[in-house]
Design a protein around this motif. Structure first.
Motif, PDB file in Angstrom:
ATOM      1  N   LEU A 337       0.835  -1.194  -0.102  1.00  0.00           N
ATOM      2  CA  LEU A 337      -0.036  -0.083  -0.055  1.00  0.00           C
ATOM      3  C   LEU A 337       0.818   1.180   0.129  1.00  0.00           C
ATOM      4  O   LEU A 337       2.116   1.272   0.716  1.00  0.00           O
ATOM      5  CB  LEU A 337      -0.846   0.050   1.239  1.00  0.00           C
ATOM      6  N   PRO A 338       0.242   2.293  -0.565  1.00  0.00           N
ATOM      7  CA  PRO A 338       1.210   3.567  -0.576  1.00  0.00           C
ATOM      8  C   PRO A 338       1.069   4.318   0.858  1.00  0.00           C
ATOM      9  O   PRO A 338       0.299   3.810   1.799  1.00  0.00           O
ATOM     10  CB  PRO A 338       0.352   4.408  -1.550  1.00  0.00           C
ATOM     11  N   ASP A 339       2.294   5.039   1.031  1.00  0.00           N
ATOM     12  CA  ASP A 339       2.513   5.459   2.580  1.00  0.00           C
ATOM     13  C   ASP A 339       2.613   7.107   2.194  1.00  0.00           C
ATOM     14  O   ASP A 339       3.504   7.526   1.786  1.00  0.00           O
ATOM     15  CB  ASP A 339       3.509   4.994   2.916  1.00  0.00           C
ATOM     16  N   PHE A 340       1.755   7.925   2.542  1.00  0.00           N
ATOM     17  CA  PHE A 340       1.759   9.432   2.800  1.00  0.00           C
ATOM     18  C   PHE A 340       2.568   9.911   3.940  1.00  0.00           C
ATOM     19  O   PHE A 340       2.194   9.405   5.038  1.00  0.00           O
ATOM     20  CB  PHE A 340       0.347  10.026   2.671  1.00  0.00           C
ATOM     21  N   ASP A 341       3.459  10.710   3.789  1.00  0.00           N
ATOM     22  CA  ASP A 341       4.266  11.438   4.651  1.00  0.00           C
ATOM     23  C   ASP A 341       4.034  12.913   4.750  1.00  0.00           C
ATOM     24  O   ASP A 341       4.117  13.514   3.624  1.00  0.00           O
ATOM     25  CB  ASP A 341       5.894  11.376   4.685  1.00  0.00           C
ATOM     26  N   LEU A 342       3.058  13.251   5.518  1.00  0.00           N
ATOM     27  CA  LEU A 342       2.525  14.785   5.641  1.00  0.00           C
ATOM     28  C   LEU A 342       3.362  15.524   6.577  1.00  0.00           C
ATOM     29  O   LEU A 342       2.981  15.333   7.817  1.00  0.00           O
ATOM     30  CB  LEU A 342       0.838  14.634   5.769  1.00  0.00           C
ATOM     31  N   ASP A 343       3.786  16.630   6.320  1.00  0.00           N
ATOM     32  CA  ASP A 343       4.987  17.482   7.095  1.00  0.00           C
ATOM     33  C   ASP A 343       3.850  18.457   7.212  1.00  0.00           C
ATOM     34  O   ASP A 343       3.323  19.246   6.778  1.00  0.00           O
ATOM     35  CB  ASP A 343       6.011  17.956   6.389  1.00  0.00           C
ATOM     36  N   PHE A 344       3.990  19.079   8.754  1.00  0.00           N
ATOM     37  CA  PHE A 344       3.434  20.013   9.302  1.00  0.00           C
ATOM     38  C   PHE A 344       4.346  20.824  10.147  1.00  0.00           C
ATOM     39  O   PHE A 344       5.261  20.219  10.554  1.00  0.00           O
ATOM     40  CB  PHE A 344       2.173  19.836   9.972  1.00  0.00           C
ATOM     41  N   ILE A 492      -0.651   6.416   8.359  1.00  0.00           N
ATOM     42  CA  ILE A 492      -0.433   7.767   7.798  1.00  0.00           C
ATOM     43  C   ILE A 492       0.700   8.635   8.615  1.00  0.00           C
ATOM     44  O   ILE A 492       0.555   8.372   9.856  1.00  0.00           O
ATOM     45  CB  ILE A 492      -1.662   8.627   7.758  1.00  0.00           C
ATOM     46  N   ASP A 493       1.796   9.172   8.053  1.00  0.00           N
ATOM     47  CA  ASP A 493       2.666   9.850   8.793  1.00  0.00           C
ATOM     48  C   ASP A 493       2.288  11.391   8.993  1.00  0.00           C
ATOM     49  O   ASP A 493       2.404  12.029   7.881  1.00  0.00           O
ATOM     50  CB  ASP A 493       4.110   9.343   8.186  1.00  0.00           C
ATOM     51  N   ILE A 494       1.937  11.638  10.232  1.00  0.00           N
ATOM     52  CA  ILE A 494       1.650  12.967  10.326  1.00  0.00           C
ATOM     53  C   ILE A 494       2.971  13.487  11.201  1.00  0.00           C
ATOM     54  O   ILE A 494       3.276  13.467  12.407  1.00  0.00           O
ATOM     55  CB  ILE A 494       0.492  13.264  11.304  1.00  0.00           C
ATOM     56  N   ILE A 495       3.906  14.211  10.506  1.00  0.00           N
ATOM     57  CA  ILE A 495       5.058  14.574  10.886  1.00  0.00           C
ATOM     58  C   ILE A 495       5.279  16.181  11.356  1.00  0.00           C
ATOM     59  O   ILE A 495       5.055  17.073  10.644  1.00  0.00           O
ATOM     60  CB  ILE A 495       6.343  14.295   9.734  1.00  0.00           C
ATOM     61  N   GLY A 496       5.702  16.282  12.385  1.00  0.00           N
ATOM     62  CA  GLY A 496       6.264  17.801  12.850  1.00  0.00           C
ATOM     63  C   GLY A 496       7.501  18.159  12.301  1.00  0.00           C
ATOM     64  O   GLY A 496       8.431  17.508  12.835  1.00  0.00           O
ATOM     65  N   GLN A 497       7.441  18.937  11.657  1.00  0.00           N
ATOM     66  CA  GLN A 497       8.875  19.478  10.947  1.00  0.00           C
ATOM     67  C   GLN A 497       9.286  20.932  11.424  1.00  0.00           C
ATOM     68  O   GLN A 497       8.730  21.666  10.947  1.00  0.00           O
ATOM     69  CB  GLN A 497       8.833  19.335   9.304  1.00  0.00           C
ATOM     70  N   LYS A 498      10.699  21.041  11.906  1.00  0.00           N
ATOM     71  CA  LYS A 498      10.934  22.394  12.388  1.00  0.00           C
ATOM     72  C   LYS A 498      11.077  23.200  11.129  1.00  0.00           C
ATOM     73  O   LYS A 498      10.862  24.598  11.101  1.00  0.00           O
ATOM     74  CB  LYS A 498      12.079  22.014  13.123  1.00  0.00           C
ATOM     75  N   GLY A 499      11.626  22.642  10.127  1.00  0.00           N
ATOM     76  CA  GLY A 499      11.883  23.463   9.105  1.00  0.00           C
ATOM     77  C   GLY A 499      10.560  24.205   8.439  1.00  0.00           C
ATOM     78  O   GLY A 499      10.717  25.387   7.950  1.00  0.00           O
ATOM     79  N   LEU A 500       9.380  23.466   8.339  1.00  0.00           N
ATOM     80  CA  LEU A 500       8.206  24.336   7.833  1.00  0.00           C
ATOM     81  C   LEU A 500       7.729  25.538   8.959  1.00  0.00           C
ATOM     82  O   LEU A 500       7.260  26.556   8.545  1.00  0.00           O
ATOM     83  CB  LEU A 500       7.143  23.229   7.864  1.00  0.00           C
TER      84      LEU A 500
END
Length: 545
Positions: A337-344, A492-500
C-alpha cells in the motif's frame, strides 16, 4: 523442537497481545494452529489474581482485545467485574479459589491445574481440583510457560530484575515464577495426570474448540465520510481534475495539458482499481483542513511521484515536468500500500492530530506504538545492573562498543572495529555478562509512541488491536507499524517538521516588514538563479533535505 508433537499452541501475554502477528506467522510456518488470548491480572483487596482468557472465535478475540485495552487504560478497572461479564466466546482458566467461587456462574470457566511434577505441585493440583469439584467447575491441565527449557530460568530472573529495577538477588516476592515453568512434552504431561487423564482431555477439547481466523492479509482501508449516495472514486476524480486545472493554470501549453490528463486518468484508474480512493480523500481532507487554518503543509517521499497527489495539494512538486514514475509510489503489480508522509510545522502538528481524531472518531484513529529493543550496549548495561555488577567496572567496556552494534556480532566486532579492538570478551566478568546479554539481545525493552505514525481504521481499532497508554500521553496500539500494516490497516505519517515552522515564521516576518504575502510553494525553485547560487555555495543551513 516440539512442533511435530502438537497441532495447536496458545499465547497469553500478561495484560497484552503484543505478539499476535509474529506468533501467527511462526505458527503458520510450523503448521500449528494459533490460539489467541491473554493473561489478565488484577487485585481483590490485598490478593493479586490472574486469569487466562482464550478466544473461542473471532468475537471472543475482539472481546479479549477490548478487555486488555480496558485493563491498560481504565484507572478504575475492576478485575472481578470485568471477568463477571465475559461471554461464552471466551474460555476463562483460573487457579485461585476466590476467583473460582466468584466466577462459578460462567459456562466456560475452568479450574487450571499445573502440569509440572513434584510433591508441591501434587498438593496444589489436589487443592484446586477439590475446590473445583465442590463448586461444580471442570478442571483442565494448563501450566504457565515462561521459558522453553529449565536452564533458561536465569534469563527469566534477569529480565524480571530489569523490569523491576532490582538485582537477581533482591527480586520482589511474587515476581519470579518457579523453575518448573518451562515447556513440557505431551508425554511428560500425561505422566503427571496418569490415572486421571480427564484434565488433559479437556485441554485438548478446548484447544480444538478455539478457532480464530484473523484474516491478517485482508485490507482494512479507511472510508472517507461522504454525503449519502456519493461514491469515493467519483468524488476523488472530480476533486483531482479540478485541482489539476487550478495548478496548471490557463496558460499551460496544450501538449502539456493533454499529457497531464492522460497521466492523471491512468493514476486515478489504478487508485480506483485498488480501492484506495477513500484513503486519498482522507489525506486530501487533512491537507484541506490545514490550508483552511493557514497551516503550511508538505507531502514528501514517494507521494511526490503522483500527479493525483499534486492535484490534490498534498504535494507541491509536478512529477510530469520531471518525468517521475507513479509506479514508485503505487505499483499496480504490487500489493504494497502507498504511504503518505505529511509534514506540518512542529507547533501545528497537535492541531492536525486533534482534527483527525475528531473527524474520524477516537475509536477509529490511534497513534502507533513502537518497540524499543535491547542492542549490544543496552543489553550489556541492563544485564550488568541485574547481576549487581557496579557500573564503574563496565563503563569503559561498554563505551568501546559502537551504538549500532548488536550483541550477537560482538566477537566479530572486536576484530574489525578499531573502536572495539582489544575488548576483553574472554575475561570475567565480561565473558559471563556477554553470554547472558546475548540471550536477551534484540528483546523489547519497552513500548513507546511512534514519532509520526497513526492508523485510521474502518472499524473500531480495539476489535483487532488492543491499546495502551503511550509515553507522550496518547493511547497507542500494542502493535508496531509493521504488524499494523500486516493486518491490512493503513498508516499515515503526520510529521512535525521544524523547517516548515521556520519557513512559516519567515513568511510572517516578510509580510510584516514588506507588506506583502510570501508563498514559498509557488517559487520556481529550478528557474531561480539566486536560489541556485545559494545551493552551489553550500549555504543550505536550515534547508530540510
Amino acid at each position: 523442537a516440539y512442533a511435530c508433537e502438537m497441532d495447536a499452541l496458545a499465547l497469553t501475554d500478561t495484560d497484552a497481545m503484543h505478539a499476535v502477528v509474529p506468533f501467527t506467522e511462526a505458527c503458520a510456518k510450523l503448521g500449528i494452529r494459533p490460539i489467541y488470548g491473554a493473561e489478565l491480572t488484577g487485585e481483590d483487596g490485598p490478593t493479586f489474581l490472574r486469569a487466562v482468557l482464550l478466544a473461542r472465535n473471532r468475537m471472543g478475540y475482539s472481546e479479549i482485545s477490548k478487555l486488555v485495552t480496558r485493563r491498560r487504560l481504565d484507572e478504575d478497572f475492576d478485575f472481578g467485574e470485568a471477568l463477571d461479564g465475559v461471554s461464552d466466546n471466551i474460555y476463562v482458566l483460573v487457579s485461585h479459589e476466590l476467583l473460582l467461587t466468584r466466577l462459578r456462574h460462567l459456562d466456560n470457566l475452568r479450574a487450571a491445574l499445573p502440569v509440572a511434577p513434584g510433591h508441591g505441585r501434587d498438593r496444589e493440583r489436589w487443592r484446586i481440583a477439590n475446590a473445583a469439584r465442590s463448586l461444580g467447575v471442570e478442571t483442565v491441565a494448563a501450566g504457565g510457560i515462561w521459558f522453553l527449557e529449565g536452564k533458561e530460568h536465569l534469563i527469566h530472573r534477569v529480565l524480571t530484575a530489569i523490569r523491576t529495577r532490582t538485582t537477581i538477588g533482591t527480586l520482589p516476592r511474587g515476581e519470579v515464577v518457579p523453575k518448573d515453568s518451562f515447556f513440557r512434552t505431551p508425554d511428560s504431561v500425561m505422566k503427571v495426570f496418569e490415572g486421571n487423564e480427564e484434565p488433559v482431555i479437556e485441554a485438548a477439547r478446548i484447544a480444538a474448540d478455539c478457532r480464530v481466523d484473523l484474516d491478517l492479509g485482508r485490507r482494512r482501508l479507511p472510508e472517507f465520510l461522504l454525503p449519502p449516495g456519493e461514491d469515493a472514486s467519483v468524488t476523488l476524480r472530480r476533486i483531482a481534475l479540478r485541482g489539476l486545472r487550478e495548478r496548471m493554470g490557463d496558460g499551460c501549453p496544450y501538449d502539456e495539458k493533454r499529457a497531464a490528463m492522460e497521466k492523471i486518468d491512468h493514476e486515478l484508474s489504478v487508485i480506483e482499481d485498488k480501492g484506495l480512493a477513500g484513503y486519498f480523500l482522507i489525506c486530501w481532507d487533512i491537507v484541506r483542513f490545514a490550508r483552511s487554518r493557514g497551516i503550511r503543509t508538505l507531502g514528501r517521499g514517494s507521494a511526490g511521484n503522483s500527479l493525483v497527489s499534486y492535484a490534490l495539494g498534498i504535494t507541491h512538486f509536478n512529477p510530469l515536468r520531471h518525468n517521475m514514475f507513479f509506479e514508485r509510489f503505487l505499483n499496480p503489480e504490487r500489493e504494497h500500500l502507498p504511504d503518505f508522509d505529511l509534514d506540518f510545522g512542529t507547533d501545528d502538528r497537535e492541531i492536525i492530530l486533534n482534527y483527525i481524531f475528531r473527524r474520524y472518531g477516537k475509536d477509529h484513529v490511534a497513534m502507533i506504538g513502537t518497540f524499543s529493543t535491547l542492542r549490544a550496549r543496552s543489553a550489556l548495561r541492563e544485564t550488568a545492573k541485574a547481576m549487581g555488577i557496579p557500573e564503574g567496572e563496565i563503563r569503559q567496556f561498554i563505551r568501546a562498543i559502537p551504538f549500532y552494534a548488536s550483541i550477537d556480532r560482538l566477537d566479530h566486532l572486536a576484530k574489525v572495529s578499531p573502536r572495539a579492538a582489544g575488548l576483553p570478551v574472554d575475561r570475567e566478568p565480561f565473558r559471563t555478562l556477554i553470554a547472558i546479554a546475548r540471550k536477551i539481545g534484540g528483546f523489547p525493552r519497552h513500548m513507546a509512541t511512534h514519532p509520526c505514525g497513526l492508523v485510521v481504521s474502518p472499524e473500531p481499532i480495539t476489535g483487532m488491536i488492543p491499546m495502551q497508554r503511550g509515553d507522550k500521553g496518547y493511547e497507542i496500539t500494542q502493535w508496531s507499524m509493521y504488524e499494523v500494516e500486516e493486518a491490512g490497516l493503513v498508516k499515515i505519517d503526520i510529521i512535525g517538521q521544524k523547517g516548515l515552522a521556520v519557513i512559516g515564521e519567515a513568511c510572517a516576518m516578510a509580510e510584516e516588514n514588506e507588506g506583502m504575502p510570501l508563498h514559498p510553494e509557488r517559487i520556481d525553485y529550478l528557474g531561480d538563479e539566486k536560489t541556485k547560487k545559494l545551493l552551489r555555495t553550500g549555504r543550505t543551513e536550515g534547508c530540510f533535505y
